[in-house]
Design an enzyme around this catalytic site. Sequence first.
Site, PDB file in Angstrom:
ATOM      1  N   ALA A 139      63.318 -22.748  19.641  1.00  0.00           N
ATOM      2  CA  ALA A 139      64.595 -23.415  19.322  1.00  0.00           C
ATOM      3  C   ALA A 139      65.430 -22.603  18.342  1.00  0.00           C
ATOM      4  O   ALA A 139      66.636 -22.807  18.228  1.00  0.00           O
ATOM      5  CB  ALA A 139      64.310 -24.789  18.740  1.00  0.00           C
ATOM      6  N   GLU A 154      55.364 -49.506  36.141  1.00  0.00           N
ATOM      7  CA  GLU A 154      56.397 -50.017  35.245  1.00  0.00           C
ATOM      8  C   GLU A 154      55.941 -51.366  34.687  1.00  0.00           C
ATOM      9  O   GLU A 154      55.062 -52.027  35.244  1.00  0.00           O
ATOM     10  CB  GLU A 154      57.694 -50.242  36.027  1.00  0.00           C
ATOM     11  CG  GLU A 154      58.342 -48.970  36.533  1.00  0.00           C
ATOM     12  CD  GLU A 154      58.745 -48.029  35.417  1.00  0.00           C
ATOM     13  OE1 GLU A 154      59.588 -48.398  34.587  1.00  0.00           O
ATOM     14  OE2 GLU A 154      58.206 -46.909  35.363  1.00  0.00           O
ATOM     15  N   GLY A 180      47.969 -47.475  33.685  1.00  0.00           N
ATOM     16  CA  GLY A 180      49.204 -47.289  32.919  1.00  0.00           C
ATOM     17  C   GLY A 180      50.281 -46.510  33.645  1.00  0.00           C
ATOM     18  O   GLY A 180      51.236 -46.042  33.032  1.00  0.00           O
ATOM     19  N   GLU A 191      66.016 -35.444  30.922  1.00  0.00           N
ATOM     20  CA  GLU A 191      65.075 -34.801  31.848  1.00  0.00           C
ATOM     21  C   GLU A 191      63.885 -35.705  32.193  1.00  0.00           C
ATOM     22  O   GLU A 191      63.440 -35.769  33.346  1.00  0.00           O
ATOM     23  CB  GLU A 191      64.560 -33.497  31.229  1.00  0.00           C
ATOM     24  CG  GLU A 191      63.602 -32.724  32.099  1.00  0.00           C
ATOM     25  CD  GLU A 191      64.243 -32.196  33.378  1.00  0.00           C
ATOM     26  OE1 GLU A 191      65.080 -31.303  33.283  1.00  0.00           O
ATOM     27  OE2 GLU A 191      63.906 -32.713  34.473  1.00  0.00           O
ATOM     28  N   LYS A 204      65.944 -43.128  40.049  1.00  0.00           N
ATOM     29  CA  LYS A 204      65.801 -41.667  39.928  1.00  0.00           C
ATOM     30  C   LYS A 204      66.620 -40.962  40.997  1.00  0.00           C
ATOM     31  O   LYS A 204      67.243 -39.931  40.744  1.00  0.00           O
ATOM     32  CB  LYS A 204      64.318 -41.291  40.034  1.00  0.00           C
ATOM     33  CG  LYS A 204      63.484 -41.855  38.877  1.00  0.00           C
ATOM     34  CD  LYS A 204      61.993 -41.782  39.169  1.00  0.00           C
ATOM     35  CE  LYS A 204      61.159 -42.353  38.036  1.00  0.00           C
ATOM     36  NZ  LYS A 204      59.749 -42.527  38.399  1.00  0.00           N
TER      37      LYS A 204
HETATM   38  N1  HSE Z   1      56.335 -46.140  36.997  1.00  0.00           N
HETATM   39  C1  HSE Z   1      56.796 -44.799  37.098  1.00  0.00           C
HETATM   40  C2  HSE Z   1      55.983 -44.108  38.195  1.00  0.00           C
HETATM   41  C3  HSE Z   1      56.621 -44.093  35.775  1.00  0.00           C
HETATM   42  O1  HSE Z   1      54.986 -44.664  38.646  1.00  0.00           O
HETATM   43  O2  HSE Z   1      56.365 -43.039  38.628  1.00  0.00           O
HETATM   44  C4  HSE Z   1      57.388 -42.807  35.657  1.00  0.00           C
HETATM   45  O3  HSE Z   1      58.763 -42.988  35.793  1.00  0.00           O
END
Ligand code: HSE
Length: 438
Positions: A33, A190, A187, A129, A205
């Site tokens: 940086a 969402e 995990g 990003e 996205k």
């Molecule tokens: N729930 C999203 C996935 C997490 O499974 O891709 C990342 O955006």
Amino acid sequence: MKPVKLGLIGVGTVGASTALGLKNNALEISRRAGRDIEIVQASRRNIKQGMPTGCESIALTPDPFEVVNNPEVDVVIELIGGYEPALELVLRAIENGKHVVTANKALIALHGNEIFAAAQAQGVNVVFEAAVAGGIPIIKSIREGLSANIIEWLAGIINGTGNFILTEMRDKGRDFDDVLREAQALGYAEADPTFDVEGIDAAHKLCILASLAFGIPLQFDAVYTEGISGVSTEDVVYANQLGYRIKHLGIARRSEKGVEMRVHPTLIPEKRLIANVDGVMNAVLVKGDKLGPSLYYGAGAGADPTASAVIADIIDVARSITTDPQNRVPHLAFQPDQIVELPIVRIDEVTTAYYIRMRVDDKPGVMADITRIMGECQISIEAILQKEPEAGVTQATIIMLTQKIREKQMNEALAGIGKLDSVHGEIHRIRVETLDAD
Ligand code: HSE
């Protein structure tokens, strides 16, 4: 040069990994940086949970507005997700002259136009990003690496949870609900897993990628969105037998008619690299007129991969702080006055090939009736597979692959076929994309 000072909002798994990454890789990061980067304040709803081990010296508050109003903070890192209070916090940060790094795809997809206009007016940067495909630098690639190209189309596996579910169904014949429960436990999913399985997360996205690729405003509502909850283990098996894989794709394509933006389950020939992207991994295939197709692959979810993208954005902002605001890389890749409205192609008008599965009476003339209706709708059949009825059953399963046809015509054909007395239950349809270099 004096350090760049960050305010971190949200110390969940990605926030904690970001704080640790900045600390553990501090030397390498400041070499890149050109200056040190330090978090001066963080907020988390439950401050009793504190900061991760090794980052305890960072001041912690339960009030995120304290962070965006903190005069010491140069850059706000928003990692709480959701629409509110994230939108208010980001707009306040911008109003206060701070740069913003966010991983919040829902926020950018729905409110990005407003956020970027505010940032433009204030001469600050908003970077995101980590909002698309987790750790894969796909936004940087489209915005900078591919900037010589006219982008013709892109197709991506951009939801790790959905890809994990489809992969487990194919490899282990597991049920949808069973795999979803595991994805939640790991995990990946969402907070509201319908965002993953119904394609909303992928649509957020895709809408961002389409804007970056074509220089159009963000239009989340214009994305045709279909989830994977209707894909059965049976479809996965038949697709395999025909030499295809079912993937949940986000597709953006520019044609003479306008821009297609769609998210739906798709059959892809198994020999394509992207058809072999499995588990929680993401990949985006981009077709540019000069480079041709290029594929970007990596971890699309998870704390460390997402933090990798967040920290890369922080380094970019640190580098750009001394740059004239007018000469920074534009938020949506194109200069703000060059963002144009292009017509959006409705799903009815989209042309693709199809996989069709239906249950029919096993008796003479049934296939003839079906193919007659297909013929009347100008649909040409590429392959037919009929599974023998199980012992004692008088119905059979027919699977067809068609050549490319407008969706409207396919809808007409399926409506006609659905009315035949010899056809039973729902007719299942999955779009097919060959994703070849054209
Ligand atoms: N729930 C999203 C996935 C997490 O499974 O891709 C990342 O955006």
